[in-house]
Scaffold this motif. Sequence first.
Motif, PDB file in Angstrom:
ATOM      1  N   LEU A  67      74.292  30.989 -42.879  1.00  0.00           N
ATOM      2  CA  LEU A  67      74.811  29.672 -43.258  1.00  0.00           C
ATOM      3  C   LEU A  67      75.828  29.784 -44.399  1.00  0.00           C
ATOM      4  N   THR A  68      75.573  30.682 -45.320  1.00  0.00           N
ATOM      5  CA  THR A  68      76.532  30.901 -46.411  1.00  0.00           C
ATOM      6  C   THR A  68      77.863  31.411 -45.867  1.00  0.00           C
ATOM      7  N   GLU A  69      77.802  32.421 -45.002  1.00  0.00           N
ATOM      8  CA  GLU A  69      79.027  32.968 -44.411  1.00  0.00           C
ATOM      9  C   GLU A  69      79.765  31.908 -43.586  1.00  0.00           C
ATOM     10  N   ALA A  70      79.019  31.082 -42.862  1.00  0.00           N
ATOM     11  CA  ALA A  70      79.641  30.004 -42.080  1.00  0.00           C
ATOM     12  C   ALA A  70      80.336  29.009 -42.997  1.00  0.00           C
ATOM     13  N   GLY A  71      79.679  28.651 -44.079  1.00  0.00           N
ATOM     14  CA  GLY A  71      80.259  27.699 -45.028  1.00  0.00           C
ATOM     15  C   GLY A  71      81.503  28.224 -45.705  1.00  0.00           C
ATOM     16  N   LEU A  72      81.578  29.532 -45.863  1.00  0.00           N
ATOM     17  CA  LEU A  72      82.748  30.155 -46.482  1.00  0.00           C
ATOM     18  C   LEU A  72      83.830  30.504 -45.459  1.00  0.00           C
ATOM     19  N   GLY A  73      83.549  30.202 -44.175  1.00  0.00           N
ATOM     20  CA  GLY A  73      84.529  30.461 -43.120  1.00  0.00           C
ATOM     21  C   GLY A  73      84.656  31.927 -42.741  1.00  0.00           C
ATOM     22  N   ARG A  74      83.636  32.725 -43.035  1.00  0.00           N
ATOM     23  CA  ARG A  74      83.707  34.162 -42.770  1.00  0.00           C
ATOM     24  C   ARG A  74      82.808  34.622 -41.634  1.00  0.00           C
ATOM     25  N   LEU A  75      82.241  33.689 -40.872  1.00  0.00           N
ATOM     26  CA  LEU A  75      81.303  34.048 -39.820  1.00  0.00           C
ATOM     27  C   LEU A  75      82.031  34.138 -38.487  1.00  0.00           C
ATOM     28  N   LYS A  76      81.914  35.279 -37.814  1.00  0.00           N
ATOM     29  CA  LYS A  76      82.503  35.463 -36.484  1.00  0.00           C
ATOM     30  C   LYS A  76      81.424  35.190 -35.449  1.00  0.00           C
ATOM     31  N   LEU A  77      81.688  34.234 -34.582  1.00  0.00           N
ATOM     32  CA  LEU A  77      80.719  33.833 -33.564  1.00  0.00           C
ATOM     33  C   LEU A  77      81.250  34.133 -32.181  1.00  0.00           C
ATOM     34  N   PRO A  78      80.404  34.374 -31.188  1.00  0.00           N
ATOM     35  CA  PRO A  78      78.941  34.377 -31.271  1.00  0.00           C
ATOM     36  C   PRO A  78      78.414  35.617 -31.979  1.00  0.00           C
ATOM     37  N   LEU A  79      77.211  35.486 -32.482  1.00  0.00           N
ATOM     38  CA  LEU A  79      76.552  36.544 -33.236  1.00  0.00           C
ATOM     39  C   LEU A  79      75.114  36.659 -32.743  1.00  0.00           C
ATOM     40  N   LEU A  80      74.686  37.860 -32.467  1.00  0.00           N
ATOM     41  CA  LEU A  80      73.313  38.120 -32.048  1.00  0.00           C
ATOM     42  C   LEU A  80      72.610  38.821 -33.202  1.00  0.00           C
TER      43      LEU A  80
END
Length: 143
Positions: A67-80
Motif C-alpha cells: 500500500l505504501t508503494e502504491a501510494g507513492l506511485g512505485r508499484l508495478k502491477l500485476p504483482l504476485l
Amino acid sequence: MNERRIEKYMGLLEMGYSDPTADLHVEGVCVDFDRFLADLESVAGTTDDKCEEFPTEAYHARMEDILTEAGLGRLKLPLLFSVVLDEWLSIHGFNYRFTFLVVDKDFFRQIYHEYKIDKEIVRKCLSADTDVIVVYTGVTSVD
C-alpha cells in the motif's frame, strides 16, 4: 503517526494505510480473505498467532509495504506474492504457501469472472475509493 486500518466485510478485507508526513492515504481490498483464513485454519489449527512468521502477520506486513508503494506511485502491477506457514507451525508438519494476486481496477475487470466473485464485492473493488485490489488465489504445500 502512520495509521493502518483493517476491516472485514462479506469475505472482503478492507485495508487502509496513511502516512500524514508523506501526505499518503491508500485504500485496498482483499477478495476471498475469509477463504485464506479457512485454508490457514485447516493447516495450522488457528488463524490467530501473533508471531511475525505466522501468515496473517506476514500478510499484513507485506500489505503495508504494498500500500505504501502504491501510494507513492512505485508499484508495478500485476504483482504476485505469497506468505508461508513454516512446518513447525503446521499441524501436518509441512510448509504451506498462501498466494495473493495484486491488481489495479483495469486488470481486475479482466479477471474477476474467473474467480466467481459476488457482485457486491466486485462493486466495492471497482469503487472510486479503492486503490489496490488483492485476490487470494489459494494454498499449496511446499516440499
